[in-house]
Design a protein around this motif. Structure first.
Motif, short mmCIF file in Angstrom:
data_model
loop_
_atom_site.label_atom_id
_atom_site.label_comp_id
_atom_site.label_asym_id
_atom_site.label_seq_id
_atom_site.Cartn_x
_atom_site.Cartn_y
_atom_site.Cartn_z
N MET A 1 49.09 59.94 31.48
CA MET A 1 49.60 59.86 30.11
C MET A 1 49.25 61.15 29.36
SD MET A 1 48.72 57.08 27.10
CE MET A 1 49.47 55.72 27.97
N THR A 2 50.23 61.77 28.78
CA THR A 2 50.02 63.01 28.03
C THR A 2 49.71 62.69 26.57
OG1 THR A 2 52.33 63.26 27.38
CG2 THR A 2 51.69 64.15 29.53
N ILE A 3 49.25 63.71 25.83
CA ILE A 3 48.99 63.50 24.41
C ILE A 3 50.29 63.19 23.68
CG2 ILE A 3 49.18 65.92 23.70
CD1 ILE A 3 46.53 63.35 22.49
N ASN A 4 51.40 63.75 24.15
CA ASN A 4 52.70 63.45 23.57
C ASN A 4 53.04 61.97 23.76
OD1 ASN A 4 55.31 64.40 22.38
ND2 ASN A 4 56.12 63.66 24.33
N ASP A 5 52.78 61.44 24.96
CA ASP A 5 53.03 60.02 25.24
C ASP A 5 52.22 59.13 24.30
OD1 ASP A 5 54.72 60.64 27.37
OD2 ASP A 5 53.07 60.64 28.82
N LEU A 190 33.02 63.71 34.93
CA LEU A 190 33.64 62.44 35.29
C LEU A 190 33.21 62.00 36.69
CD1 LEU A 190 37.28 62.89 33.94
CD2 LEU A 190 35.48 61.46 32.98
N ASP A 191 33.12 62.94 37.61
CA ASP A 191 32.67 62.61 38.97
C ASP A 191 31.24 62.10 38.97
OD1 ASP A 191 35.09 63.37 40.07
OD2 ASP A 191 34.43 65.39 40.58
N TRP A 192 30.43 62.63 38.06
CA TRP A 192 29.00 62.33 38.02
C TRP A 192 28.68 61.00 37.35
CZ3 TRP A 192 26.23 61.82 33.44
CH2 TRP A 192 24.84 61.71 33.57
N CYS A 193 29.40 60.66 36.30
CA CYS A 193 28.96 59.58 35.41
C CYS A 193 29.32 58.18 35.89
CB CYS A 193 29.54 59.79 34.01
SG CYS A 193 31.32 59.44 33.88
N GLY A 206 43.17 66.29 21.16
CA GLY A 206 44.04 66.18 22.32
C GLY A 206 43.34 66.00 23.65
N THR A 207 42.01 66.03 23.67
CA THR A 207 41.29 65.94 24.95
C THR A 207 41.11 64.50 25.42
OG1 THR A 207 39.13 65.96 23.84
CG2 THR A 207 40.05 68.09 24.52
N ILE A 208 41.55 63.53 24.64
CA ILE A 208 41.39 62.12 25.03
C ILE A 208 42.05 61.83 26.37
CG2 ILE A 208 43.46 61.30 23.80
CD1 ILE A 208 41.81 58.77 23.08
N THR A 209 43.09 62.58 26.70
CA THR A 209 43.82 62.35 27.95
C THR A 209 42.93 62.55 29.19
OG1 THR A 209 44.62 64.63 27.91
CG2 THR A 209 46.05 62.96 26.96
N HIS A 210 41.86 63.35 29.04
CA HIS A 210 40.95 63.55 30.17
C HIS A 210 40.20 62.28 30.54
CE1 HIS A 210 41.87 67.66 29.56
NE2 HIS A 210 40.87 68.00 28.76
N PHE A 211 40.05 61.37 29.57
CA PHE A 211 39.14 60.25 29.74
C PHE A 211 39.84 58.89 29.80
CE2 PHE A 211 37.29 63.69 27.17
CZ PHE A 211 36.42 64.19 28.14
N LEU A 212 41.16 58.91 29.84
CA LEU A 212 41.93 57.68 29.99
C LEU A 212 42.41 57.55 31.43
CD1 LEU A 212 44.17 57.83 26.78
CD2 LEU A 212 42.01 56.59 27.09
N ASN A 213 42.32 56.36 31.97
CA ASN A 213 42.79 56.09 33.33
C ASN A 213 42.19 57.06 34.35
OD1 ASN A 213 44.63 54.09 32.29
ND2 ASN A 213 45.97 55.77 31.67
N CYS A 214 40.91 57.36 34.16
CA CYS A 214 40.22 58.31 35.04
C CYS A 214 39.37 57.61 36.08
CB CYS A 214 39.37 59.28 34.22
SG CYS A 214 38.01 58.46 33.33
N GLY A 215 39.39 56.28 36.08
CA GLY A 215 38.61 55.53 37.05
C GLY A 215 37.20 55.19 36.59
N LYS A 216 36.84 55.63 35.39
CA LYS A 216 35.52 55.32 34.84
C LYS A 216 35.69 54.61 33.50
CE LYS A 216 33.31 57.43 38.15
NZ LYS A 216 32.49 58.64 37.99
N PRO A 217 34.84 53.59 33.20
CA PRO A 217 34.96 52.91 31.90
C PRO A 217 34.67 53.88 30.77
CG PRO A 217 32.95 52.26 33.05
CD PRO A 217 33.75 53.04 34.04
N GLY A 233 44.67 49.67 23.08
CA GLY A 233 43.82 48.77 23.86
C GLY A 233 42.57 49.43 24.41
N LEU A 234 41.94 50.31 23.62
CA LEU A 234 40.75 51.04 24.05
C LEU A 234 39.49 50.35 23.56
CD1 LEU A 234 41.93 54.67 23.15
CD2 LEU A 234 42.23 53.43 25.32
N SER A 235 38.41 50.50 24.31
CA SER A 235 37.11 50.01 23.87
C SER A 235 36.54 51.00 22.86
CB SER A 235 36.15 49.89 25.06
OG SER A 235 36.62 48.93 25.99
N SER A 236 35.94 50.47 21.78
CA SER A 236 35.43 51.36 20.75
C SER A 236 34.09 50.84 20.24
CB SER A 236 36.42 51.48 19.59
OG SER A 236 36.66 50.22 19.00
N TYR A 237 33.35 51.76 19.59
CA TYR A 237 32.04 51.42 19.02
C TYR A 237 31.91 52.09 17.66
CZ TYR A 237 27.02 51.11 18.30
OH TYR A 237 25.77 50.84 17.76
#
Length: 242
Positions: A1-5, A190-193, A206-217, A233-237
């Motif tokens: 998913m892109t930032i445009n999407d 992402l690989d580490w966490c 615009g960097t949110i796309t790095h952390f969506l659907n990346c396989g990590k919560p 539908g994102l988890s937030s705090y």
């Protein structure tokens, strides 16, 4: 998913609410302006927050006496209609900040989201203290995206933490025993966490796309992400937001 999407989805959701609540023919001004430090965060006990250091500003939008905010490092002072939000250029950071602040204000006025106003004074510390009482933030390898000093201070008490930040003045420095890394190392992070704890302002820069659907919560924090989290539908705090 892109930032445009993502922004197409957010705008479609807003458009649906405009139709549902018969707002299309009404000229309702949303005044966006950057807030002063005191307006945004009051007088907190610490002076190391990005907004206090002048690295970010907070946009504030008001709609039907409801307020919505967004953090950004680029801003424009503007007044426009609700429908005008749909015409903002989401390829530009400053206009994304306007759209998100306006979206938060409209959704808050319609009671579709809450906690759209930043906490103040002693509340940032209370928010961080509450954070470590949540089981999901215990005994993990946490990638903190965006240096939020109080969160880092408390998270390191019971977790292994890496921090990514876009501010070159922070990169390479050490806070609470953790070296701050450049955001360009997100793939290694992402690989580490085990999980991602990211500032909601990633939806503006615009960097949110790095952390969506990346396989990590992923959990996104702060007032900026309030309405977008509901729509996407994102988890937030945001424990102490208003």
């Amino acid at each position: 998913m892109t930032i445009n999407d993502i922004y197409i989805q957010l705008k479609e959701a807003l458009k649906s609410e405009i139709v549902r609540h018969d707002l299309a023919d009404k000229r309702i001004d949303i005044k966006c302006k950057p807030l002063s430090v005191e307006e945004a965060i009051g007088t907190p006990e610490h002076d190391d927050y990005p907004i206090v250091k002048g690295k970010e500003v907070m946009m504030a939008a008001t709609f039907n006496r409801a307020s919505g905010q967004s953090f950004t490092d680029e801003y424009t002072d503007i007044s426009l209609s609700v429908e005008g939000l749909l015409e903002t250029d989401h390829t530009k950071t400053n206009e994304r900040a306007i759209f998100i602040a306006g979206l938060n204000a409209v959704y808050r006025s319609l009671q579709l989201c809450e906690k759209t106003i930043h906490c103040k004074d002693k509340e940032p510390v209370a928010c961080a203290e509450n954070l470590i009482e949540q089981p999901q933030f215990s005994g993990k390898k946490i990638l903190l995206v965006g240096l939020q000093p109080r969160f880092l201070e408390y998270l390191v008490k019971q977790n292994t933490v890496r921090v990514l930040d876009l501010d070159p003045d922070n990169v390479g420095t050490e806070k609470f025993g953790v070296r701050i890394e450049s955001g360009e190392y997100f793939r290694d992070g992402l690989d580490w966490c085990d999980m991602i704890f990211a500032t909601g302002s990633t939806i503006v820069n615009g960097t949110i796309t790095h952390f969506l659907n990346c396989g990590k919560p992923a959990v996104f924090f702060g007032v900026t992400i309030s309405a977008p989290a509901k729509i996407l539908g994102l988890s937030s705090y945001c424990h102490c937001g208003h």
